[in-house]
Enzyme design. Sequence first.
Site, mmCIF file in Angstrom:
data_model
loop_
_atom_site.group_PDB
_atom_site.id
_atom_site.type_symbol
_atom_site.label_atom_id
_atom_site.label_comp_id
_atom_site.label_asym_id
_atom_site.label_seq_id
_atom_site.Cartn_x
_atom_site.Cartn_y
_atom_site.Cartn_z
ATOM 1 N N HIS A 141 0.821 -1.224 0.000
ATOM 2 C CA HIS A 141 0.000 0.000 0.000
ATOM 3 C C HIS A 141 0.853 1.273 0.000
ATOM 4 O O HIS A 141 0.338 2.362 -0.240
ATOM 5 C CB HIS A 141 -0.899 0.052 1.242
ATOM 6 C CG HIS A 141 -1.978 -0.988 1.256
ATOM 7 N ND1 HIS A 141 -2.845 -1.185 0.204
ATOM 8 C CD2 HIS A 141 -2.334 -1.904 2.205
ATOM 9 C CE1 HIS A 141 -3.684 -2.168 0.507
ATOM 10 N NE2 HIS A 141 -3.398 -2.626 1.699
ATOM 11 N N ASP A 178 -3.051 -10.242 -2.541
ATOM 12 C CA ASP A 178 -3.585 -9.741 -1.271
ATOM 13 C C ASP A 178 -5.035 -9.276 -1.519
ATOM 14 O O ASP A 178 -5.350 -8.781 -2.597
ATOM 15 C CB ASP A 178 -2.731 -8.564 -0.797
ATOM 16 C CG ASP A 178 -3.107 -8.078 0.595
ATOM 17 O OD1 ASP A 178 -2.384 -8.411 1.548
ATOM 18 O OD2 ASP A 178 -4.112 -7.348 0.722
ATOM 19 N N HIS A 180 -6.570 -6.820 -0.573
ATOM 20 C CA HIS A 180 -6.693 -5.369 -0.753
ATOM 21 C C HIS A 180 -5.920 -4.927 -2.003
ATOM 22 O O HIS A 180 -4.960 -5.584 -2.401
ATOM 23 C CB HIS A 180 -6.164 -4.657 0.499
ATOM 24 C CG HIS A 180 -6.823 -5.147 1.768
ATOM 25 N ND1 HIS A 180 -6.175 -5.977 2.658
ATOM 26 C CD2 HIS A 180 -8.068 -4.960 2.239
ATOM 27 C CE1 HIS A 180 -7.019 -6.268 3.653
ATOM 28 N NE2 HIS A 180 -8.167 -5.670 3.424
ATOM 29 N N ASP A 266 -5.042 -12.615 3.143
ATOM 30 C CA ASP A 266 -6.285 -12.076 3.689
ATOM 31 C C ASP A 266 -7.486 -12.286 2.767
ATOM 32 O O ASP A 266 -8.575 -11.802 3.064
ATOM 33 C CB ASP A 266 -6.132 -10.590 4.069
ATOM 34 C CG ASP A 266 -5.287 -9.805 3.106
ATOM 35 O OD1 ASP A 266 -5.032 -10.296 1.996
ATOM 36 O OD2 ASP A 266 -4.882 -8.678 3.454
HETATM 37 ZN ZN ZN Z 1 -4.321 -6.889 2.620
#
Ligand code: ZN
Length: 368
Positions: A141, A178, A180, A266
């Site tokens: 991120h 991931d 996200h 995740d």
């Molecule tokens: Zn994540």
Amino acid sequence: MSTGFFWDERCFWHGGGNYAFLAPVGGLVEPMPGGLPESPAAKRRLRSLIDVTGLAATLDMRGADPATWEDLARVHPEPFLEKFKMLSDDQGGELGLRTPFSKGGFEIAALSAGLSVSAVSAVLSGEMRNAYALSRPPGHHCLPEWPNGFCLLANIAIAIEASLAKGLARRIAVIDWDVHHGNGTEAIFYDRSDVLTISLHQERNYPLDTGDAEDRGRGAGEGFNCNIPLPPGTGEAGYLSAWDRIVVPQVDAFAPDLIIVACGFDASGVDPLGRMLLGAQSFAKLTARASELADRHCGGRLVLVHEGGYSELHVPFCGHAAIATLAGSGIDAGDPLGPRIAGQQPGPEFDGFVEARIDAITRTLGIG
Ligand code: ZN
């Protein structure tokens, strides 16, 4: 040739101090229990599990030097690094959003990036066939001047820039599974054609406003960023279909020298920060597919870099399945949640809905 495993106990010592999510209620603020969701337990238990099953004994277990200032400065502006270092030398603090760190946090983040740099370098120089970097804090991120989402430094981007600067590779593909969106990696390479960035993620999870399939890159980078936003509830069939129908043709067209997977766990069926339905065997299947792509284009050169994953119970089993597959090992830790997650897979009706979404993404990408 061997599979490397890069880790350092000090990465488990990264801490967010007394950090708490706050829930405003009327004029009061309720601190949520549990502290920072990105705790060391999931990663430490993965490291322990590979010892217990004997998998670690089959791997080339290594530490690494921290990423150098020069390595970091290829991605992050020096004023940002200086501010981070100053806070870290003092009492710790927070830069960006949801990235608290304690005293010494800079050194631990540089070590986390160093694990990625060393794993990529060892694979590209032919010391080992492929590798896993248990980096913590995570990195995908993090933007050059804006850490966010528990990510303090852009581990994978730092490793890519180091290997390009040393002439170890010319074209690198990043596949981010991931749950996200890999917004930091996307932003850093958005106008570049030498790094293909692909992100499979739950749509509108984190960040809320990035990760659309229409975001394809800019200028020279047009066509070299690929987002695959999937609806909450997507199971193994949807992930494998998205991989086969979108990831494979994108990577085939790019023909990289190296593939790096931003390896979050995740998308697990029990993750508190995701709403997808993968089990340990799903991650084994994704890793097998990544290995096939690496065999086809890169002489097997593949590096998995640990990102998110917040189920302290499930991450170790998901990680074990991925690492055993990477190493071609038959050692199997099983999946205590496997039957439960298998029983919760979406039926044909929802899988058809996901398939229609994948159809739409292929049309947006011009590959449908
Ligand atoms: Zn994540």
